[in-house]
Design a protein around this motif. Structure first.
Motif, PDB file in Angstrom:
ATOM      1  N   GLU A 802       1.145  -1.075   0.055  1.00  0.00           N
ATOM      2  CA  GLU A 802       0.187   0.425   0.026  1.00  0.00           C
ATOM      3  C   GLU A 802       0.628   1.370   0.079  1.00  0.00           C
ATOM      4  OE1 GLU A 802      -2.783  -0.256   3.601  1.00  0.00           O
ATOM      5  OE2 GLU A 802      -3.817  -1.747   2.573  1.00  0.00           O
ATOM      6  N   TRP A 804       3.840   1.897  -1.483  1.00  0.00           N
ATOM      7  CA  TRP A 804       4.160   1.188  -2.988  1.00  0.00           C
ATOM      8  C   TRP A 804       3.736   2.271  -3.584  1.00  0.00           C
ATOM      9  CZ3 TRP A 804       2.931  -0.737  -7.295  1.00  0.00           C
ATOM     10  CH2 TRP A 804       3.991  -0.521  -8.559  1.00  0.00           C
ATOM     11  N   GLU A 806       1.183   4.262  -2.970  1.00  0.00           N
ATOM     12  CA  GLU A 806       1.288   5.469  -2.283  1.00  0.00           C
ATOM     13  C   GLU A 806       1.885   6.209  -2.871  1.00  0.00           C
ATOM     14  OE1 GLU A 806      -1.037   9.107  -1.564  1.00  0.00           O
ATOM     15  OE2 GLU A 806      -1.775   7.006  -1.280  1.00  0.00           O
ATOM     16  N   ARG A 807       2.996   5.928  -2.334  1.00  0.00           N
ATOM     17  CA  ARG A 807       3.994   6.623  -3.052  1.00  0.00           C
ATOM     18  C   ARG A 807       4.916   6.868  -4.801  1.00  0.00           C
ATOM     19  NH1 ARG A 807       7.664   4.314  -0.782  1.00  0.00           N
ATOM     20  NH2 ARG A 807       8.833   3.180  -1.915  1.00  0.00           N
ATOM     21  N   GLU A 808       4.864   5.485  -5.508  1.00  0.00           N
ATOM     22  CA  GLU A 808       5.154   5.580  -6.655  1.00  0.00           C
ATOM     23  C   GLU A 808       3.952   5.722  -7.827  1.00  0.00           C
ATOM     24  OE1 GLU A 808       7.861   4.933  -7.743  1.00  0.00           O
ATOM     25  OE2 GLU A 808       8.908   4.653  -5.788  1.00  0.00           O
ATOM     26  N   PHE A 810       0.103   6.872  -7.294  1.00  0.00           N
ATOM     27  CA  PHE A 810      -1.198   7.823  -6.881  1.00  0.00           C
ATOM     28  C   PHE A 810      -0.386   8.961  -6.214  1.00  0.00           C
ATOM     29  CE2 PHE A 810      -3.230   4.278  -4.744  1.00  0.00           C
ATOM     30  CZ  PHE A 810      -4.295   3.593  -5.506  1.00  0.00           C
ATOM     31  N   SER A 811       0.415   9.255  -5.567  1.00  0.00           N
ATOM     32  CA  SER A 811       0.981  10.712  -5.261  1.00  0.00           C
ATOM     33  C   SER A 811       1.453  11.629  -6.761  1.00  0.00           C
ATOM     34  CB  SER A 811       2.143  10.769  -4.370  1.00  0.00           C
ATOM     35  OG  SER A 811       3.290   9.582  -4.562  1.00  0.00           O
ATOM     36  N   GLN A 812       1.632  10.322  -8.118  1.00  0.00           N
ATOM     37  CA  GLN A 812       2.514  10.650  -8.847  1.00  0.00           C
ATOM     38  C   GLN A 812       1.675  11.094  -9.825  1.00  0.00           C
ATOM     39  OE1 GLN A 812       6.020  11.322  -9.695  1.00  0.00           O
ATOM     40  NE2 GLN A 812       6.526  10.410  -7.641  1.00  0.00           N
ATOM     41  N   PRO A 813       0.979  12.820 -10.549  1.00  0.00           N
ATOM     42  CA  PRO A 813       0.823  13.688 -11.567  1.00  0.00           C
ATOM     43  C   PRO A 813       1.193  12.651 -12.848  1.00  0.00           C
ATOM     44  CG  PRO A 813       1.907  14.848 -10.770  1.00  0.00           C
ATOM     45  CD  PRO A 813       2.092  14.184 -10.002  1.00  0.00           C
TER      46      PRO A 813
END
Length: 823
Positions: A802, A804, A806-808, A810-813
């Motif tokens: 989870e 990973w 979020e970081r790779e 969901f948070s990357q536009p």
């Protein structure tokens, strides 16, 4: 130009050690020359027959040092102690085959105990079986018979595999290594377990390797299976020889100074000899390979030609020439007959002892037979010629039949030689060349046509030329020609295993060779090769000291014998397998200063070395365990044996000369190294040994450098020149005896070796680097196929999945517009 006598030649640094090996400034060329001149010019012919090994009993006896003699009875005692506990009132020979197998299986189970002392006792009992239960035998023949019987029995029941596991444990025994490193002096006691294991394995390899007339089909089948097992990567994923190579490098890097190197080297040599094959097998393999490549058969059997050769009379030394001249002056002052050239083979390029005094040499019958007699130089014919003396009496007809019928070797011509000849002829007669065209002879005079016809009749295409041409095609067209089919031969498997650490293996072997060479002096930083010969208590009497001195010299001679035979076998087998494998090993030898090392070895009184008597027959195995030991005296030790020469030393000398020939042949830069190191006088002294095979390889080395030694050298060494003409193979358009237009040829060692190294690296990368064609790997462009591939994720990935996401993700536009524009 700096002579080799006073220069120090460093060896390449070992990757495991900062130590360097040097040939040192301890040569005294003049003293060696003086010693050589003390001997008689007419040394006897040596009845020596070159072979893969010496006789079977000699090869067995050389496994043991004389200081190990008390251990024979120790092995017997441990066996009898255990045997009597399990087999009451009977002897080993009285047991049936099934009972013998049952007892061996019990010993095999006992090898797995954890107690080191108990394991050693069981190993000694097995060694006693392999040695032939000598206490129950009456003759040496009985010992060899029962040794052979027991060795095949041990192999059948899997003893060798169990010993291999124990050997691996002993190699990795850090406690023994650290204990040996702390000791100021290492002796036999530090390597007891290793020596017992290696002795059993050596007896098994050597006994099974040697064929016997009485072998049953089962034994012959077992031999072939064992041969395949040793040569294939069945032992820890690598051939057995690689484990022994690892022991050699570990010893030379000072990490395991207690390893018994003589036994390791002997076992390594016999393993390579068994798995790859000896010189007879090599010739058969070469014939088969030439047939497979559709090449014409070999012009002659080289082994037979060399065996049928006769030795030549050795060249005279400077001191002998002076003595001859003085005797002739005293006896014939009143006569001035025809002068024969007497400046035959002195050790200088100019003969300081040559003068204008008339003298008459009486032809020596050995010289006439060998065809290497003094010749009249046209420039020296300014002497008044008197009527010839009466002819000598005719020789008996039987002697006349001994004259050689023609030259021993058929001449050879390379394709390159024909191309060079035609290029020169075309430039001379028609003013332009046609490249590599050897068929078009338009515009050339008739004699050139005849010359080309003669050259083509003797054209020889080697296997190496075909391999090089094939390699060039594979390099140029990797996609078109596809993957090369490589036969998994024992040589190929061994080369593949040695490839990552080949330079370390070569350097380690040359370090040991230097340490064992008779011309080497002890240095404080040199490796100690006497760990498995020195007793715990040093000798206290003169007799004990003499015995130990003989043992030490014998120990060194056996090490030289094993290393020289091993290196030669590797070079010959790799050359047949693929020329670039051979070139890789040869280049490592050259970079590790093998050329000056071998010349250093020969810079001694070679006759003394070959006739050395460093053996005590009554202490040799199996003589010492059957017969009662006579009382040894200083006189009997000094007398030695009755042999005319030492087989192992002559064998070693021939091997080293063959290695030197192998690594310098057709290499201009390496030939110039022979010239730079002043090898000619060293090699000429080796001609004193009247053995045809040794003289042949000395003359080959002299031939390749003759053109660079100058006209004066050739003029004053006509006897050697005649020997070269008579005994060495001719290349029809090789001007070795004249040296025309060679002064303008540059000598660029670095450029030649770098070009060769580049070809070798391309070969190794293409054949053995599995990642080399990654750029040519097809790419999968199907989206469904790519997304459908299974990806192996780490076991703990689900714990942080989870985080990973979020970081790779969901948070990357995601820049959709940019993605569409890029399409």
């Amino acid at each position: 130009m700096q002579q080799i006598d006073d220069m120090e030649v460093p060896l390449l640094n070992d990757t495991n050690s900062n130590r360097q090996m040097s040939l040192g400034p301890d040569w005294d060329g003049f003293s060696h020359q003086q010693k050589d001149s003390e001997g008689s010019m007419e040394s006897p012919n040596l009845e020596f027959e070159y072979a893969d090994t010496d006789s079977f009993t000699v090869e067995l006896s050389e496994l043991y040092s004389y200081t190990e003699e008390p251990e024979f009875s120790l092995n017997r005692d441990y066996f009898e102690e255990d045997f009597k506990n399990h087999v009451k009132g009977r002897r080993w020979m009285e047991l049936s085959l099934e009972e013998q197998k049952a007892y061996v299986m019990r010993l095999l189970d006992a090898l797995e105990v954890t107690d080191r002392d108990k394991r050693l006792k069981v190993s000694r009992a097995i060694l006693y079986l392999a040695q032939g239960v000598f206490d129950e035998c009456d003759t040496e023949t009985d010992v060899l018979y029962w040794s052979r019987h027991n060795v095949f029995l041990l192999y059948e029941l899997g003893i060798f595999t169990a010993l291999l596991e124990l050997l691996s444990m002993e190699i990795d025994n850090n406690q023994a290594c650290s204990s040996a490193l702390r000791k100021p002096a290492i002796s036999l006691a530090d390597s007891t377990e290793l020596r017992v294991l290696l002795s059993i394995m050596y007896l098994m390899v050597e006994t099974i390797r040697v064929e016997s007339d009485g072998d049953t089909p089962e034994r012959k089948a077992a031999r072939e299976v064992f041969k395949r097992e040793l040569g294939s990567p069945l032992y820890n994923g690598e051939p057995f020889a690689l484990l022994l190579f690892t022991m050699v490098t570990k010893f030379c890097s000072m990490n395991a100074p207690h390893f018994p190197m003589k036994k390791v080297l002997l076992l390594l040599w016999k393993t390579v000899l068994f798995t790859l094959g000896g010189f007879e097998e090599l010739l058969e393999m070469k014939v088969r390979t030439r047939e497979r490549l559709n090449l014409p058969p070999l012009p002659e059997d080289s082994i037979k030609v060399v065996r049928n050769m006769r030795a030549a009379s050795p060249p005279a030394s400077a001191m002998e020439l002076i003595e001859q001249q003085q005797q002739q002056k005293r006896g014939r002052r009143s006569r001035r007959p025809l002068v024969k050239q007497d400046s035959l083979d002195t050790y200088n390029e100019r003969d300081p002892f040559k003068n204008d005094d008339a003298r008459d040499d009486e032809d020596d019958p050995e010289d006439v037979d060998s065809g290497i007699e003094g010749e009249v130089d046209p420039l020296d014919r300014d002497v008044i010629i008197q009527p010839p003396p009466p002819p000598p009496p005719l020789r008996p007809p039987t002697e006349r039949l001994s004259f050689p019928k023609g030259l021993p070797w058929a001449p050879k011509v390379r394709e390159k030689d024909i191309e060079q000849f035609l290029e020169t002829s075309r430039n001379k007669f028609i003013g332009f060349t046609l490249g590599n065209d050897t068929e078009t002879l338009v515009g050339l005079p008739r004699p050139i046509h005849e010359s080309v016809k003669t050259l083509k009749q003797h054209k020889y295409v080697s296997i190496a030329e075909i391999q090089i041409k094939r390699e060039e095609e594979l390099q140029q067209c990797p996609m078109t020609l596809g993957e090369e089919e490589v036969e998994e031969s024992p040589a190929e498997v061994l080369y593949l295993g040695m490839l990552p650490s080949l330079s370390q293996y070569v350097i380690a072997l040359l370090k040991l060779l230097l340490a064992a060479a008779p011309t080497s002096k002890a240095k404080t930083d040199s490796i100690n090769i006497l760990a498995d010969v020195l007793p715990e208590e040093m000798p206290i009497t003169v007799l004990q000291s003499m015995k130990l001195g003989i043992d030490v010299n014998r120990h060194k001679e056996i090490i030289v014998k094993a290393i020289s035979a091993l290196l030669l076998l590797l070079l010959k087998h790799f050359k047949l397998n693929h020329i670039y494998q051979f070139e890789y090993v040869a280049q490592h030898l050259v970079f590790a200063n093998c050329i000056p090392l071998i010349l250093k070895f020969f810079n001694q009184n070679i006759m003394s070395y070959i006739s050395a008597k460093n053996s005590i027959c009554v202490l040799d195995f199996p003589h010492c365990i059957i017969h009662e030991m006579p009382e040894l005296t200083a006189e009997s030790l000094e007398a030695g044996d009755s042999n005319q020469f030492c087989w192992r030393n002559l064998f070693s000398c021939i091997n080293l000369l063959r290695i030197l020939n192998k690594i310098t042949k057709w290499k201009h830069s390496r030939t110039m190294m022979l010239v730079v190191f002043k090898s000619a006088p060293i090699l000429k002294r080796a001609l004193k040994v009247k053995q045809a095979m040794m003289q042949l390889y000395v003359l080959k080395l002299l031939k390749i450098q003759t053109k660079y030694l100058g006209r004066q050298w050739r003029k004053s060494n006509m006897k050697t020149m005649s020997a070269i003409y008579q005994k060495v193979r001719h290349r029809l358009n090789d001007d070795w005896a004249y040296g025309n237009d060679i002064d303008a040829r540059p000598w660029d060692f670095q450029a030649e070796e770098c070009a060769l190294r580049e070809s070798i690296e391309k070969f190794n990368m293409r054949r053995y680097d599995k990642n080399q064609n990654s750029e040519f790997t097809p790419v999968d462009n199907c989206l469904q196929s790519v997304l459908g591939q299974r990806v192996d994720l780490p076991e703990d990935f689900h714990y942080s999945y989870e985080l990973w996401l979020e970081r790779e993700v969901f948070s990357q536009p995601i820049q959709w517009e940019g993605l569409l524009q890029s399409q």
